[in-house]
Design a protein around this motif. Structure first.
Motif, PDB file in Angstrom:
ATOM      1  N   ILE A  29      26.101  22.774  37.820  1.00 34.91           N
ATOM      2  CA  ILE A  29      26.798  23.720  38.689  1.00 34.91           C
ATOM      3  C   ILE A  29      25.940  24.080  39.891  1.00 34.91           C
ATOM      4  O   ILE A  29      26.410  24.111  41.027  1.00 34.91           O
ATOM      5  N   GLY A  48      26.009  21.455  42.351  1.00 32.60           N
ATOM      6  CA  GLY A  48      27.271  21.511  43.086  1.00 32.60           C
ATOM      7  C   GLY A  48      27.222  22.565  44.175  1.00 32.60           C
ATOM      8  O   GLY A  48      27.655  22.325  45.309  1.00 32.60           O
ATOM      9  N   VAL A  67      33.280  17.538  43.569  1.00 30.50           N
ATOM     10  CA  VAL A  67      32.929  18.940  43.343  1.00 30.50           C
ATOM     11  C   VAL A  67      34.148  19.796  43.668  1.00 30.50           C
ATOM     12  O   VAL A  67      34.727  19.674  44.749  1.00 30.50           O
ATOM     13  N   ASN A  68      34.547  20.624  42.718  1.00 28.20           N
ATOM     14  CA  ASN A  68      35.662  21.533  42.952  1.00 28.20           C
ATOM     15  C   ASN A  68      35.140  22.680  43.818  1.00 28.20           C
ATOM     16  O   ASN A  68      34.676  23.702  43.321  1.00 28.20           O
ATOM     17  N   LEU A  92      34.064  26.395  42.505  1.00 26.04           N
ATOM     18  CA  LEU A  92      32.639  26.727  42.389  1.00 26.04           C
ATOM     19  C   LEU A  92      32.259  27.902  43.272  1.00 26.04           C
ATOM     20  O   LEU A  92      31.440  28.735  42.901  1.00 26.04           O
TER      21      LEU A  92
END
Lengths: 236, 596
Positions: free
Chosen positions: B432, B435, B451-452, B456
């Protein structure tokens, strides 16, 4: 494997892609050729979900792809190495590669693929903790390709991998693409360097201002007069 | 050592263009003797009176009986003399290349100019406090003159080689001992500095600490220490935590400093939460204090205060969770529409949110809306915490030391801060965290990697808010009352300033930055009116000379010095030297002195 039907993409009121249809079969290398502004990059960006199409459909293995957000498309097995590489220059080589594997959680598999990339591009392995921004253009392109491979894609989309590279480096990159195909990855290639791209390709589509003008096998296109005149600069 | 001052031995690895001092190199030998004379002056000064009357600094008006501040000056003088004399004492062994572990000449230059600054500040303090130059006694003049002579003379010494102490192959226990020693020194300095009541004494001592760090850095000790710290992270963290834990023991039950220390911890914990949002995800949040406020108000409303408006008071651990959750929900509410904009727009929206929060808290007073916060009066008389039978409001005797109310809360906050740091570092090194950094670097490219981005960002926002909410819950009990005007925009600005000052995205840097920003105005009350001016100047100076912060993230350093190839290489090497072994579990690189 990939099926694009009547795809129309527009930036505001300007249509960049005006209804194109093409397909990519499993295990092939397919090239999109064309001059600047032909709509090649736009097509790739639409497939990977970074742009929403106005109309038309994108199918992957019989499943509708358009409308899916970009991050979800990566999990479906498509990796996109964008134009201009778009590396994270201040992050290390390894961090860049690990970002390529962002959607995966299988640590053992990721480690294995890291080693595969380092084996394919030893330069990257030697400098894995250095920020990628310090690399030469060719090394950056290797990293961009390696990063795209890290998601273990079934379809790898490469946008202008030879841009700005020396002829030798272009050769290396093209050889790697051939190796990738040999290991079972399907490749959708966008290139200005038509000679290099067509030599490799099973199939080529020639785009002009948002439309597909004609299509054929790579070999046939290499011999095609229209292609030779426009893209290979031969005076016939 | 090779730099005994003669021309020939200019070290081959002194990199970069020759500094202006190198032009005076032929005077190096006499200059060393002149500097030694200066050092003797500095050494003699502490044994003379500096001031005419006793009420300046810590009473420096005696002859022959140095006060602590004078002893510190003596220590500086010893350091200077040591650096100057060392090349005579340490001769290279025949047939061997010199080890060049320490850069004595650089140390001498730093110690000389450091003593000059020290004496100048001390003299200025005396002059200001006693009204005029007449108040200066011979000691101060001797020190000033000696330091000035030494400063000028050391300019003529060659710059010398880079210190190689950091490459010395030290056994692990030696490294850990060094770390523990350094951390203990920090504890002593903090306890001593906080114990000084006079502002001028505090400033003078602060200058001394700065000079000490500077000399240590120039001589090469700091390089060794940071290399050791990089290889013994766990020891460093444990030592730092132990020292922070022991700090109340040095205070003898006095609450004056402990209340400041609790304030610093709350501020630091909040800054660390904001560090996730700003430092990792790169989202500039200018209304972050609202989340601290949300936590504090939630805890106040759920407390056993007679003025609490809900009449429901669950046990504190539950309150902490609720406070964090309320703050996180606020974060989601403000985040989901606004995180689609970025950069300046996000800053503006969050700034407005901070104000909306404050005004809303002012208006939930039963007149304009439901009576939840009692408006601008806030909720006073929040009782002290009682956890597992431990009353935080009472004094306790622990190991024969009186531990007061604020010390109790200090320990609680220390735990909260440790928790927040744990969350931060784990996130930073996780998938995370990677990201988030990718989003900060290039949002579009991050999205192409799968990557959302939106998800995030929202997670960073809500997670940061949750941590602030927890800190706020404790703050409500420490402060006894919670009012809307504690949560003004200025506090948000200081939080961001603390992060920028220390080094975005780091733990140590943000702790230091937050401590400085919170501690200085507490200790220097006279400077309150000029607080904003001083911080403004400080930030401008930082942006000019060290834009990456006091303790920069190595990745960040590149961002600000992208055109500096040498630095880039160096960082690359450093990262390789420190990170690779720890990552790959490989044996440590062979870092030995070059004659080993």
């Amino acid at each position: 494997m990939l099926e694009v039907k009547d795809l129309v993409v527009a930036y505001g009121r300007v249509q960049a892609v005006k209804g194109i249809s093409f397909s990519v079969e499993e295990g092939q290398i397919v090239s999109l050729l064309g001059t600047n502004g032909a709509g090649k990059t736009t097509t790739l960006r639409t497939i990977s979900g970074l742009i929403k199409p106005v109309s038309g459909e994108v199918w992957l293995d019989g499943e509708r792809l358009d409308g899916t957000p970009a991050h979800a498309i990566v999990t479906r097995g498509i990796a996109h190495s964008p134009e201009g590489r778009k590396l994270f220059p201040r992050m290390s080589v390894e961090d860049n590669l690990l970002l390529g594997a962002f959607t995966r959680r299988d640590h053992a598999g990721i480690k294995q693929d890291l080693d595969r990339v380092y084996a394919l591009f030893p330069v990257l392995g030697e400098r894995r903790q250095q920020p990628s921004g310090l690399f030469s253009g060719g090394e950056q392109q290797m990293l961009a390709m390696g990063r795209a491979m890290m998601s273990r894609p079934r379809l790898l989309m490469l946008d202008e991998p030879s841009m700005g590279l020396s002829p030798i480096m272009t050769q290396t990159i093209m050889r790697t693409i051939a190796e990738l195909r040999a290991s079972g990855t399907t490749v959708l290639l966008v290139e200005q360097n038509a000679q290099a791209a067509l030599t490799l390709s099973d199939k080529g589509y020639v785009l002009e201002v948002g439309r597909i003008m004609f299509t054929d096998t790579g070999e046939a296109l290499l011999r095609d007069d229209r292609v030779r005149r426009t893209y290979l600069g031969l005076d016939l | 050592m090779n730099d005994t001052g003669s021309l020939v031995t200019l070290a081959p690895d002194s990199s970069g263009p020759a500094p202006t001092g190198e032009r005076w190199i032929r005077f190096a030998k006499p200059a060393r003797w002149i500097a030694i004379a200066g050092a003797v002056g500095v050494l003699a000064a502490p044994f003379m009176a500096w001031a005419y009357r006793p009420d300046a600094l810590d009473d420096v008006s005696f002859w022959g009986e140095p006060s602590p501040l004078q002893w510190f000056a003596f220590a500086l003088g010893l350091l200077l003399l040591g650096c100057l004399v060392a090349p005579f004492v340490i001769k290279p062994r025949p047939g061997r290349r010199p080890r060049r572990l320490l850069a004595f000449n650089r140390g001498a230059k730093a110690a000389a100019s450091g003593s000059l600054v020290y004496f100048a500040v001390a003299s200025a303090a005396i002059v200001l406090e006693l009204g005029g130059l007449v108040a200066l006694e011979p000691g101060a003049w001797a020190g000033l003159a000696g330091a000035l002579v030494a400063t000028v003379a050391t300019r003529a010494l060659p710059e010398g080689h880079d210190p190689r102490l950091q490459f010395l192959n030290t056994p692990a226990w030696g490294q850990i001992l060094g770390i523990v020693g350094a951390v203990a020194l920090v504890l002593f300095a903090a306890a001593y500095g906080l114990g000084q009541d006079g502002a001028s004494t505090f400033v003078t001592f602060g200058v001394l600490c700065g000079v000490g760090v500077y000399v240590a850095a120039r001589v090469g000790v700091m390089g060794w220490l940071s290399a050791a710290a990089a290889r013994n992270r766990r020891a460093l963290v444990l030592a730092a935590f132990a020292v922070a834990f022991l700090f109340p023991m040095t205070q003898d039950g006095s609450d004056a400093n402990m209340s400041i220390a609790v304030g610093v911890l709350i501020f630091a914990a909040t800054a660390m939460g904001l560090n996730i949002v700003v430092g990792l995800a790169g989202l500039l949040d200018l209304g972050y204090i609202a989340f601290l406020g949300a936590g504090a108000f939630t805890a106040a409303i759920l407390s056993r205060s007679a003025f609490a408006t809900l009449g429901w008071s669950p046990p504190f651990p539950v309150v902490v969770l609720i406070s964090g959750t309320v703050a996180a929900i606020l974060g989601l509410i403000i985040g989901s529409p606004t995180l689609r904009v970025s950069g300046d727009y996000l800053a503006i929206v969050t700034l407005a949110f901070g104000e909306i929060f404050r005004i809303t808290m002012n208006n939930l007073d039963g007149v304009d809306g439901p009576n939840l916060t009692r408006g601008s009066n806030g909720i006073p008389a929040i009782p002290d915490l009682e956890l597992f039978g431990f009353d935080f409001g009472e004094s306790h005797m622990i190991l024969g030391v009186q531990i007061g109310r604020f010390a109790n809360y200090y320990w609680l906050m220390l735990l909260v801060l440790a928790l927040i740091i744990l969350v931060f570092t784990n996130l930073n090194h996780s998938r995370i965290g990677r990201g988030w950094v990718a989003i900060r670097e290039d949002e579009r490219a991050a999205e192409a990697m799968g990557v959302n981005v939106f998800g995030l960002k929202l997670l960073a926002f809500a997670g940061g808010a949750f941590l602030a909410g927890i800190a706020g819950a404790v703050k409500a009990h420490v402060d006894v009352s919670v009012t809307p005007d504690q949560y003004i925009f200025m506090e948000s600005a200081f939080l961001v300033a603390g992060i920028v000052l220390g080094g975005m995205g780091t733990v140590g840097g943000v702790l230091i930055g937050a401590s400085i920003l919170k501690l200085l105005p507490e200790k220097l009350r006279f400077f309150e009116d000029y607080r904003l001016l001083m911080f403004g100047v400080l930030l401008v100076v930082m942006m000019r000379f060290r834009p990456e912060g006091l303790m920069p993230d190595e990745r960040r350093q590149l961002e600000f010095h992208a055109d500096d190839d040498e630095l880039a290489e160096e960082i690359g090497e450093n990262i390789e030297a420190h990170v690779i072994p720890s990552l790959a579990g490989a044996p440590e690189p062979d870092l030995k002195g070059d004659d080993a």
